[in-house]
Motif scaffolding. Structure first.
Motif, mmCIF file in Angstrom:
data_model
loop_
_atom_site.group_PDB
_atom_site.id
_atom_site.type_symbol
_atom_site.label_atom_id
_atom_site.label_comp_id
_atom_site.label_asym_id
_atom_site.label_seq_id
_atom_site.Cartn_x
_atom_site.Cartn_y
_atom_site.Cartn_z
ATOM 1 N N GLU A 50 1.117 -1.225 -0.121
ATOM 2 C CA GLU A 50 0.314 0.199 0.342
ATOM 3 C C GLU A 50 0.710 1.286 -0.018
ATOM 4 O O GLU A 50 1.447 1.044 0.872
ATOM 5 N N SER A 51 0.383 2.030 -0.831
ATOM 6 C CA SER A 51 1.259 3.456 -1.042
ATOM 7 C C SER A 51 1.142 4.781 0.569
ATOM 8 O O SER A 51 0.153 4.544 0.528
ATOM 9 N N THR A 52 2.734 4.475 1.261
ATOM 10 C CA THR A 52 2.334 5.518 2.119
ATOM 11 C C THR A 52 2.290 6.899 1.779
ATOM 12 O O THR A 52 3.282 7.622 0.931
ATOM 13 N N PRO A 53 1.812 8.147 2.101
ATOM 14 C CA PRO A 53 1.900 9.754 2.016
ATOM 15 C C PRO A 53 3.257 10.069 2.481
ATOM 16 O O PRO A 53 3.497 9.384 3.693
ATOM 17 N N THR A 54 4.240 10.807 1.283
ATOM 18 C CA THR A 54 5.095 11.424 1.743
ATOM 19 C C THR A 54 5.326 12.581 2.706
ATOM 20 O O THR A 54 3.878 13.647 2.845
ATOM 21 N N ILE A 55 6.380 12.294 3.687
ATOM 22 C CA ILE A 55 6.260 13.609 4.634
ATOM 23 C C ILE A 55 7.171 14.346 4.624
ATOM 24 O O ILE A 55 8.416 14.308 4.827
ATOM 25 N N PHE A 56 6.836 16.054 4.415
ATOM 26 C CA PHE A 56 7.872 16.861 4.798
ATOM 27 C C PHE A 56 8.475 17.702 5.617
ATOM 28 O O PHE A 56 7.246 17.508 6.522
ATOM 29 N N PRO A 57 9.509 17.555 6.339
ATOM 30 C CA PRO A 57 9.607 18.067 7.191
ATOM 31 C C PRO A 57 9.103 19.728 7.526
ATOM 32 O O PRO A 57 9.430 20.574 6.390
ATOM 33 N N ILE A 58 8.827 20.351 8.595
ATOM 34 C CA ILE A 58 8.216 21.523 9.032
ATOM 35 C C ILE A 58 9.050 22.504 9.348
ATOM 36 O O ILE A 58 9.305 22.215 9.911
ATOM 37 N N PHE A 59 9.628 23.542 8.442
ATOM 38 C CA PHE A 59 10.497 24.399 9.375
ATOM 39 C C PHE A 59 9.644 25.091 9.402
ATOM 40 O O PHE A 59 8.846 26.244 8.912
ATOM 41 N N THR A 60 9.735 25.532 11.228
ATOM 42 C CA THR A 60 9.656 27.084 11.387
ATOM 43 C C THR A 60 10.600 28.177 11.777
ATOM 44 O O THR A 60 12.093 27.626 11.398
ATOM 45 N N PRO A 61 10.251 29.576 10.952
ATOM 46 C CA PRO A 61 11.282 30.506 11.183
ATOM 47 C C PRO A 61 11.989 30.892 11.997
ATOM 48 O O PRO A 61 11.359 30.805 12.967
ATOM 49 N N GLN A 62 13.039 30.995 12.351
ATOM 50 C CA GLN A 62 13.774 31.293 13.652
ATOM 51 C C GLN A 62 13.522 32.684 13.864
ATOM 52 O O GLN A 62 13.510 34.061 13.039
ATOM 53 N N PRO A 63 13.648 33.187 14.779
ATOM 54 C CA PRO A 63 12.971 34.623 15.362
ATOM 55 C C PRO A 63 14.705 35.391 15.001
ATOM 56 O O PRO A 63 15.091 34.260 15.822
ATOM 57 N N ALA A 64 14.427 36.733 14.363
ATOM 58 C CA ALA A 64 15.579 37.402 14.879
ATOM 59 C C ALA A 64 16.778 37.213 15.652
ATOM 60 O O ALA A 64 16.274 37.524 17.541
ATOM 61 N N LEU A 65 17.868 37.403 15.939
ATOM 62 C CA LEU A 65 18.973 37.540 17.616
ATOM 63 C C LEU A 65 19.303 38.698 17.281
ATOM 64 O O LEU A 65 18.470 39.973 16.672
ATOM 65 N N PRO A 66 18.433 39.095 18.512
ATOM 66 C CA PRO A 66 18.699 40.824 19.118
ATOM 67 C C PRO A 66 20.123 40.847 19.261
ATOM 68 O O PRO A 66 21.724 40.646 18.828
ATOM 69 N N GLU A 67 20.240 42.585 19.124
ATOM 70 C CA GLU A 67 21.095 43.093 19.392
ATOM 71 C C GLU A 67 21.766 44.092 19.815
ATOM 72 O O GLU A 67 20.977 44.146 21.341
ATOM 73 N N ARG A 68 22.920 43.756 20.486
ATOM 74 C CA ARG A 68 23.115 44.320 21.874
ATOM 75 C C ARG A 68 24.249 45.255 21.422
ATOM 76 O O ARG A 68 24.888 45.917 20.306
ATOM 77 N N ARG A 69 24.330 46.267 22.531
ATOM 78 C CA ARG A 69 23.973 47.413 22.353
ATOM 79 C C ARG A 69 24.792 47.945 23.951
ATOM 80 O O ARG A 69 24.595 47.368 25.081
ATOM 81 N N ARG A 70 25.537 49.067 23.846
ATOM 82 C CA ARG A 70 26.231 49.411 25.456
ATOM 83 C C ARG A 70 25.396 51.269 25.785
ATOM 84 O O ARG A 70 24.943 51.476 24.676
#
Length: 247
Positions: A50-70
């Motif tokens: 029996e044919s099985t459905p193809t499972i594609f990986p789900i990619f979630t966007p990563q949050p932007a890295l915070p900006e370090r300031r002084r």
């Protein structure tokens, strides 16, 4: 042989022929009990999985890295009553993302700390806002100050302060970040820092700063006159004239 017997034989042969054809159509088991294939058995086609459905990986966007300031704060811990001075707040970072320290001279207290800012420059307008709340001091500007902030750029704020009387003054310097969505225009505000500042206003022998400066100027003039070479001769001449009049 009678006709009835012949018909009976023909019927029996027909039944046998029909049953045989049905057995051939249905197929016989490929193997007997010994595991050998049965002669005349038709091979059956293997069943497909029996044919099985193809499972594609789900990619979630990563949050932007915070900006370090002084965040660097500079203020005078002590000031003469009636005089004015400057309080400065700087939010800075260089192009490579490395913290750039700030150095100043002149007797001011300089404090610095590293903070992180949400990196939302692509989707939002970022505005830095500040306010200096301190009672008893004349502060300019007294209202909220704002300056647009871009990635990799710095923002600097100045306040002019003037105490009218001697005393200890405590206040808070606030720093906010206001985010304005570029598409919807929705605004959000975040308190980034609240720094306590203590400034002592002093006077000279109970005199105000303006009077002390005037007194200093007069004293300088008097000292200059006394230092003239002919001043001693002038004093002697005055005393001689007084002594002659008395005689």
């Amino acid at each position: 042989m009678r006709i009835s017997e012949r018909a009976l034989i023909i019927s029996i042969v027909g039944v046998i022929f029909v049953l045989g054809c049905g057995a051939l159509a249905g197929g016989a088991p490929p193997n007997n009990s010994t595991g050998e294939p049965v002669a005349g058995a038709q091979p059956t086609a293997p069943s497909l999985p029996e044919s099985t459905p193809t499972i594609f990986p789900i990619f979630t966007p990563q949050p932007a890295l915070p900006e370090r300031r002084r965040l660097t704060l500079e203020f005078p811990p002590q000031i003469r009553a009636g005089d004015s001075d400057v309080v400065r707040l700087t939010l800075e970072v260089d192009d490579l993302g490395n913290v750039t320290p700030t150095a100043q001279i002149g007797g001011h207290v300089i404090t610095g700390k590293v903070i992180e800012i949400p990196n939302l420059y692509e989707s939002h307008h970022v505005i830095a806002e500040t306010r200096f709340d301190i009672a008893g001091l004349e502060v300019r500007p007294a209202e909220l100050s704002s300056e647009p902030l871009a990635q990799g750029t710095s923002a600097t704020f100045y306040w002019s302060i003037r105490p009218q009387e001697a005393g200890v003054y405590r206040g808070t310097l606030w720093l906010y970040l206001r985010f304005v969505d570029k598409q919807s225009g929705e605004e959000t505000r975040k308190t980034l820092s609240a720094q306590i500042i203590e400034i002592e206003a002093v006077n000279l022998l109970g005199l105000s700063g303006n009077f002390a400066r005037t007194t200093g100027v007069i004293g300088s003039v008097v000292g200059t006159v006394i230092g003239f070479p002919f001043f001693e001769d002038l004093i002697k001449f005055v005393f001689k004239r007084r002594s002659r009049r008395n005689t």
